[in-house]
Structure formats: structure tokens, C-alpha cells
Design a protein around this motif. Structure first.
Motif, PDB file in Angstrom:
ATOM      1  N   ASP A 122       0.823  -1.212   0.000  1.00 45.66           N
ATOM      2  CA  ASP A 122       0.000   0.000   0.000  1.00 45.66           C
ATOM      3  C   ASP A 122       0.857   1.262   0.000  1.00 45.66           C
ATOM      4  N   MET A 123       2.037   1.208   0.617  1.00 45.90           N
ATOM      5  CA  MET A 123       2.968   2.340   0.503  1.00 45.90           C
ATOM      6  C   MET A 123       3.236   2.650  -0.968  1.00 45.90           C
ATOM      7  N   ASP A 124       3.509   1.600  -1.724  1.00 48.88           N
ATOM      8  CA  ASP A 124       3.836   1.811  -3.136  1.00 48.88           C
ATOM      9  C   ASP A 124       2.614   2.261  -3.925  1.00 48.88           C
ATOM     10  N   ALA A 125       1.447   1.755  -3.545  1.00 51.44           N
ATOM     11  CA  ALA A 125       0.221   2.205  -4.212  1.00 51.44           C
ATOM     12  C   ALA A 125      -0.001   3.695  -3.980  1.00 51.44           C
ATOM     13  N   GLN A 126       0.245   4.159  -2.763  1.00 54.41           N
ATOM     14  CA  GLN A 126       0.060   5.589  -2.465  1.00 54.41           C
ATOM     15  C   GLN A 126       1.115   6.429  -3.178  1.00 54.41           C
ATOM     16  N   THR A 146      -3.752  10.951   0.326  1.00 53.08           N
ATOM     17  CA  THR A 146      -2.776   9.961  -0.126  1.00 53.08           C
ATOM     18  C   THR A 146      -1.477  10.070   0.666  1.00 53.08           C
ATOM     19  N   LEU A 147      -1.031  11.303   0.909  1.00 53.61           N
ATOM     20  CA  LEU A 147       0.179  11.508   1.708  1.00 53.61           C
ATOM     21  C   LEU A 147      -0.006  10.964   3.127  1.00 53.61           C
ATOM     22  N   ASP A 148      -1.173  11.222   3.715  1.00 52.89           N
ATOM     23  CA  ASP A 148      -1.450  10.729   5.064  1.00 52.89           C
ATOM     24  C   ASP A 148      -1.444   9.201   5.110  1.00 52.89           C
ATOM     25  N   THR A 149      -2.043   8.591   4.115  1.00 51.35           N
ATOM     26  CA  THR A 149      -2.081   7.126   4.076  1.00 51.35           C
ATOM     27  C   THR A 149      -0.686   6.551   3.899  1.00 51.35           C
ATOM     28  N   TYR A 150       0.132   7.208   3.069  1.00 54.15           N
ATOM     29  CA  TYR A 150       1.512   6.748   2.871  1.00 54.15           C
ATOM     30  C   TYR A 150       2.258   6.743   4.208  1.00 54.15           C
ATOM     31  N   GLU A 151       2.143   7.824   4.975  1.00 49.67           N
ATOM     32  CA  GLU A 151       2.827   7.906   6.267  1.00 49.67           C
ATOM     33  C   GLU A 151       2.293   6.855   7.240  1.00 49.67           C
ATOM     34  N   GLN A 152       1.002   6.628   7.199  1.00 51.05           N
ATOM     35  CA  GLN A 152       0.409   5.613   8.079  1.00 51.05           C
ATOM     36  C   GLN A 152       0.972   4.232   7.762  1.00 51.05           C
ATOM     37  N   ASN A 155       4.659   3.868   8.923  1.00 53.15           N
ATOM     38  CA  ASN A 155       4.765   3.585  10.355  1.00 53.15           C
ATOM     39  C   ASN A 155       4.361   2.147  10.665  1.00 53.15           C
ATOM     40  N   GLN A 156       3.339   1.676   9.968  1.00 52.71           N
ATOM     41  CA  GLN A 156       2.894   0.298  10.172  1.00 52.71           C
ATOM     42  C   GLN A 156       3.984  -0.682   9.765  1.00 52.71           C
ATOM     43  N   ALA A 157       4.635  -0.417   8.629  1.00 55.47           N
ATOM     44  CA  ALA A 157       5.718  -1.289   8.170  1.00 55.47           C
ATOM     45  C   ALA A 157       6.871  -1.295   9.171  1.00 55.47           C
ATOM     46  N   ASP A 158       7.190  -0.133   9.739  1.00 53.71           N
ATOM     47  CA  ASP A 158       8.259  -0.064  10.742  1.00 53.71           C
ATOM     48  C   ASP A 158       7.920  -0.914  11.963  1.00 53.71           C
ATOM     49  N   ASP A 159       6.677  -0.817  12.430  1.00 52.49           N
ATOM     50  CA  ASP A 159       6.259  -1.618  13.589  1.00 52.49           C
ATOM     51  C   ASP A 159       6.318  -3.112  13.281  1.00 52.49           C
ATOM     52  N   ASP A 160       5.828  -3.484  12.098  1.00 51.38           N
ATOM     53  CA  ASP A 160       5.856  -4.893  11.712  1.00 51.38           C
ATOM     54  C   ASP A 160       7.289  -5.408  11.627  1.00 51.38           C
TER      55      ASP A 160
END
Length: 524
Positions: A122-126, A146-152, A155-160
Motif C-alpha cells: 500500500d505504501m507503493d500504491a500511495q 494519499t500523503l497521510d495514508t503513505y505515512e500511516q 509507520n505500520q511497516a516499521d512496527d511490523d
């Protein structure tokens, strides 16, 4: 004649006395040549003789006096009770450890790795959508979202990744995969940031990014697809393999353990019954309360232990085959769907590689709902036909893929309806995608972009949101069932059960000794 007779007699006597110094030639007496078996006093007074004599003594009726018989049966009963406790501990303890490995380590790690795949996709989609909307003011609100979703998602990827790194501490292959993602993710984010900066500087219209911005995004997307996503998938696959292996081992161990426990319990009951019968016959006592209590207690323990093994096996099947298999299939399906959604945007912003992105979109669609030999032109028609067939008969699932696996594994209340919503949402999403490609082919680029990025009902991103929500609902149904099965096993096999089993075993041993002691004291 006399000499001959005397010689023969001497020879016979020597042979009878064993005085012949060498082996007798083969065939001279009908016996084979070679060393003779040992004979003589050693057999009459050696260890073998003493062993045989001991066995004959123990086997005689006269040896088994009343105190000896009672002591022997008591020892056998105590050993059988301890054996029953050891068998129950081994079987149920192994089941607890196996369930812990599946439910609390490997399975959560697999779904977490699939969640990492989803976040990266989803990062890449955004990132693709940012290039797609460009500097067009008609999409200003969409650009911010879109920018907000990318940042979200970042952060999710970092936590994972942090959790995956901790979970892979004992897995060298998993560690390498996580380290690869950690090492390359920074490079990917830097390329995306460069692409966004170049796009802002160029102030390009929607769907027509600057060559420099597009080149930076291509590098980022290629890095993601060639290294990051395969590494995340490797972590998922490794944990899936662990779940499958431990599940197979535990199913076999529980099946075998049930019979071991059953045999140990029967042996303990038989020893106790034999002891009571000996007391009845030798002492003319009709009833021994202590031993009767031990026998009853042993029967209860045996039935309870067998029931726990059966319940644990049932919970294991529910947690793994019924629930986890659906959770991981749907988690992977959701991750692939987000990559598929990104392929739509890549197709619109990069016409020189449109065929590549169309093929990628088809492959992702096939991963979710698979048809042999389908092409992008025939996929929608075949999907519609398959959905109609399935709606006519819910037991018919005329396709494969992750969604096919889920619809073939419906188990829990509400799961069928949730999975049906996934199928319907996926079909509608595919129909909207087809309309978007028709608009693009007709040169109506902005209309295609609006249809692709729109959040209103009937537009692609709205429908994709419906698809994602339906997938999550279906995951939740199975996750809830999996958690309940694991909690039930944890409750059955917790420390309280182990402590209670130890107390019962100690009580049984004590009661056995207490029941026999008065009888043996009569012989002091």
C-alpha cells in the motif's frame, strides 16, 4: 581280535571321558566338526544355573507367601500409578508446548509478515497515486489523503519490522530476510521522496509525471517488487512451514499419546484390582476403603486425561485447519490485493510499461481468484460465470486462489456471509477496473484517473475499500475462533491442571501405601 577290541574300548572310554585332545574328524561319528558346546561343572554351578534356579524358585507357588505377594503387587501398583502420571505429563505437556508454538509464536509471526507485505504494497500504491494526481487542483484533497495514508503505512511497516526482527531471533533465514527489508526500506523511501520532490517541482498535470519523477518512482517500485516484497513473503512462508510442521507432529503425538495414556491407565487399574483381590483372598477382607478410593481416583484421572487429549486435538484442528488456514489465506489475499491496486496506478502513469503492469495486475488477480488459462480480456467474464455458479450452489467453488481456499474452508457462524461479500466486492472491483482501462484506451485519461482514484460509490477506490473491509471481516471471524480455541487449550493445560494432577498422583500413592500398610504390619 583281542587287541582290536581293546583299542576300540579305550577309544570309546576316552571319547566318553572327553580325553580326546583334538576335534573329531568330520563324519567320524555323525556329528559336525568344530568346537563342542561348553559342558561340565560351569553349567551346573555358574551364573546361568543360578539364574535358572532363581527363576524356578520365584515361579513356584511356595515362594509367593502372602507378604511377598502383597509387597510385589504394591510395588507394581505404585510403579503403574507413577507411570500413568509420567505419561499424562509427557502427552499433555507436549500438546501444550506444541499449541504454544503454533498459536502464540509461528502463526502470529506469519500473519504479521503478511501484514508487512500489505503495508509495503500500500505504501507503493500511495506513491503511485501521488504521481497520478500530479499538481491538478481537482485532486488536492485526494493528494493530502494519499500523503497521510503513505505515512500511516510507513509507520505500520516499521512496527511490523520491529516485531518480525524480535520473532526471528532464533531463525537465521528469517533474520536474513528481515535484515534485507530493514536495509533496503530506507533506500526505497529515499527514492519515493525524490520522486515526490521532482513531481512537485515539475508541477506536472494528472497522469503525466515528469520523466525524472517517473524514473525515480520506477527505481523505487522495482526495488520493492524485486527485493522487499519477496523478503517479506519469505518470512511469511517460513512461519507457515513451521505451523504446518508442528501441527503435523502434534496431531501424530496426540493420536499416539491417547493410546499410551489408555494403556498406562489400564495397567494401573489392573495392578490395583490385582492387589485388592490378593488382599481379599489372603486376608479374607471384603473391602479396602483406601485402595477402592485409589482405584476410583485412577479411573477418574484416566477418563479425564483421555478427554483432555481429545479436547486438545479438537482445539488444535479448530485453531489451525479451520481458523488459521483461512486467516493466512485472507491475509495474503489482502496483501496481494493492495499490490494489485497499485498496478492500476502504475498502468496509468507509465504507458511505456503498460503491458508489464497489466500482466502484473492479472497475476495478482489470479492469486486471489484463479482460473486456468485466463487472460486480462477473459478474466472478468470467467469471474462472472464462476460467481453465478457459486451463488446457485454454495458448495461449488469453481476457482482456486486464496479466496477459493477460503470458500472451501467455511467453518464458523458468519464466515460464509463474510466470504461471499469478499467475492462480490472483488467481482465489482474487477468490473470497475475494466471500465477504467476502456477509458484509458479511448484517450480519456482524466476520466480514467477519476474512476481509479475516486472514493464515491461506483468508483475504484471506494470499491477497493469495500473489498478490504470484507476481507478484514472474514479474517476477524476466523481470528476470533482461533483465539477461542487457543484460550480453551491454555485453560485446559495451564499450571492449575498440572498442579492438580501432581496432587492427585501424590494422594493416590499415599492412599495405596496406607491401604496396604496395616496388612503388612501383621507379619512383623
Amino acid at each position: 581280535m583281542t587287541t582290536s577290541t581293546t583299542g576300540r574300548s579305550a577309544t570309546s572310554e576316552e571319547a566318553a571321558a572327553g580325553g580326546d585332545d583334538g576335534p573329531e574328524p568330520a563324519g567320524s561319528s555323525g556329528e559336525p566338526a568344530g568346537p563342542r558346546p561348553p559342558s561340565g561343572p560351569w553349567l551346573q554351578s555358574g551364573p546361568l544355573a543360578r539364574l535358572g534356579q532363581g527363576l524356578r524358585t520365584v515361579g513356584s507357588r511356595s515362594y509367593w507367601t502372602t507378604p511377598r505377594l502383597v509387597r510385589a503387587l504394591t510395588a507394581l501398583s505404585l510403579a503403574a500409578l507413577i507411570g500413568l502420571g509420567a505419561t499424562a505429563t509427557a502427552v499433555l505437556g507436549g500438546a501444550r508446548d506444541g499449541t504454544d508454538t503454533i498459536g502464540h509464536r509461528a502463526a502470529p509471526q506469519a500473519t504479521r509478515a503478511a501484514d508487512l507485505y500489505f503495508a509495503l504494497s500500500d505504501m507503493d500504491a500511495q506513491a503511485a497515486n501521488l504521481l497520478l494526481v500530479g499538481d491538478d487542483q481537482d485532486y488536492a484533497a485526494l493528494r493530502k489523503q494519499t500523503l497521510d495514508t503513505y505515512e500511516q503505512r510507513r509507520n505500520q511497516a516499521d512496527d511490523d519490522l520491529q516485531q518480525a526482527a524480535q520473532a526471528a531471533a532464533a531463525d537465521p533465514a528469517g533474520q536474513r530476510a528481515v535484515q534485507l527489508v530493514l536495509g533496503r526500506l530506507g533506500s526505497y523511501e529515499a527514492l519515493v521522496a525524490r520522486s515526490q520532490l521532482l513531481e512537485e517541482q515539475a508541477k506536472a498535470p494528472a497522469g503525466q509525471p515528469s520523466p525524472a519523477a517517473l524514473d525515480a518512482y520506477r527505481q523505487a517500485s522495482d526495488l520493492l517488487r524485486s527485493q522487499l516484497l519477496p523478503a517479506a513473503d519469505q518470512v511469511t512462508a517460513a512461519n507457515e512451514a513451521t505451523v504446518d510442521r508442528v501441527y503435523g507432529e502434534q496431531r501424530d503425538a496426540l493420536g499416539t499419546g491417547w493410546w499410551w495414556l489408555f494403556g498406562a491407565g489400564l495397567l494401573a487399574l489392573a495392578a490395583l484390582v490385582g492387589l485388592q483381590r490378593a488382599l481379599l483372598v489372603r486376608y479374607h477382607r471384603v473391602f479396602n476403603p483406601a485402595l477402592a478410593g485409589v482405584t476410583l481416583l485412577t479411573g477418574v484421572v484416566l477418563v479425564t486425561g483421555l478427554a483432555l487429549v481429545g479436547r486438545t486435538s479438537d482445539h488444535l484442528v479448530t485453531a489451525k485447519s479451520d481458523a488459521y488456514d483461512s486467516v493466512i489465506a485472507l491475509s495474503r489475499s489482502r496483501a496481494v490485493a493492495y499490490d494489485m491496486n497499485a498496478d492500476e496506478s502504475r498502468y496509468l502513469i507509465d504507458p511505456s510499461r503498460a503491458a508489464v503492469w497489466e500482466q502484473a495486475y492479472l497475476e495478482q488477480s489470479q492469486a486471489i481468484v484463479h482460473f486456468d488459462g485466463a487472460t486480462l480480456d477473459t478474466y472478468g467474464t470467467r469471474l462472472q460465470t464462476a460467481v453465478e455458479r457459486h451463488h446457485q450452489n454454495r458448495s461449488t467453488v469453481p476457482f482456486g486462489g486464496y479466496l477459493g481456499a477460503e470458500l472451501n474452508n467455511i467453518t464458523f457462524p458468519g464466515e460464509q456471509a463474510a466470504a461471499e461479500r469478499v467475492l462480490s466486492a472483488f467481482q465489482e472491483y474487477q468490473a470497475i477496473d475494466h471500465r477504467m482501462r476502456v477509458l484509458r484506451g479511448a484517450g480519456q485519461l482524466k476520466d480514467a484517473i477519476t474512476l481509479n482514484t475516486g472514493l464515491a460509490e461506483g468508483q475504484s477506490n471506494y470499491q477497493f475499500g469495500q473489498l478490504g473491509a470484507a476481507m478484514q471481516d472474514t479474517i476477524d471471524v476466523n481470528q476470533k475462533a482461533m483465539d477461542a480455541a487457543l484460550a480453551a487449550t491454555d485453560g485446559d493445560l495451564d499450571g492449575t491442571t498440572a498442579a492438580l494432577g501432581g496432587v492427585v498422583l501424590a494422594a493416590a500413592v499415599a492412599l495405596t501405601a496406607l491401604g496396604v500398610r496395616p496388612r503388612l504390619r501383621e507379619y512383623r
